[in-house]
Write an enzyme that holds these catalytic residues in place. Structure first.
Site, mmCIF file in Angstrom:
data_model
loop_
_atom_site.group_PDB
_atom_site.id
_atom_site.type_symbol
_atom_site.label_atom_id
_atom_site.label_comp_id
_atom_site.label_asym_id
_atom_site.label_seq_id
_atom_site.Cartn_x
_atom_site.Cartn_y
_atom_site.Cartn_z
ATOM 1 N N ILE A 90 0.833 -1.189 0.000
ATOM 2 C CA ILE A 90 0.000 0.000 0.000
ATOM 3 C C ILE A 90 0.873 1.246 0.000
ATOM 4 C CG2 ILE A 90 -1.777 1.273 1.283
ATOM 5 C CD1 ILE A 90 -2.330 -1.503 2.717
ATOM 6 N N CYS A 91 0.513 2.199 -0.847
ATOM 7 C CA CYS A 91 1.181 3.500 -0.854
ATOM 8 C C CYS A 91 0.257 4.482 -0.155
ATOM 9 C CB CYS A 91 1.464 3.948 -2.288
ATOM 10 S SG CYS A 91 2.307 5.537 -2.369
#
Length: 154
Positions: A90-91
């Site tokens: 996840i960014c």
């Protein structure tokens, strides 16, 4: 150093109690077996989004320096999203450079639900999803298709 481990354990126990008492119908998280440092979370897509009706499983791994260092969080259920790669990474800035010890598992899960509805297309991990985002009808179709394909693998 044993005291630091005890502090982390106490903090995680408090957060678990908060989650259990808060009863957020869209998100939950619990430790795996007896390991307080590894949790499984469930996130439900919000209404009126491409993720409505979809439920995602995530893995949370807490470092022994939590809450001063963010937990490592990954999607275990495949998630077609501009800020989630094919490995579930996840960014999200609050999980990296904008992390604060004031954040809790509950606030992280709320942020992730918000991210599903409102991605940061300026920093995509999945360029295909970022490009499709503007066409919500097509995006929803691909999102549901990828989810169903992933459900078959689970």
């Amino acid at each position: 150093m044993a005291s630091a481990g005890g502090d982390v354990t106490r903090r995680l126990q408090q957060e678990l109690m908060g989650i259990m008492m808060g009863a957020d119908p869209g998100a939950s998280a619990f430790p795996n077996d007896d390991n307080l440092f590894e949790w499984t979370a469930t996130l439900c897509g919000s209404e009126d989004t491409a993720y409505e009706g979809l439920t995602y499983k995530l893995k949370l791994v807490f470092p022994d320096t939590y809450p001063y260092k963010a937990p490592l969080i990954t999607f275990e259920t495949p998630c077609f999203h501009p800020n989630v790669d094919e490995h579930g990474n996840i960014c999200l800035d609050i999980l990296k450079e904008k992390w604060s010890s004031a954040f809790s598992v509950s606030t992280i899960l709320q942020s992730l639900r918000s991210l599903l509805a409102d991605p940061n297309n300026e920093s995509p991990l999945n360029t295909e999803a970022a490009q499709l985002w503007a066409d919500q009808d097509k995006y929803r179709q691909v999102c549901k298709q990828k989810y169903q394909e992933g459900a078959g693998e689970a």
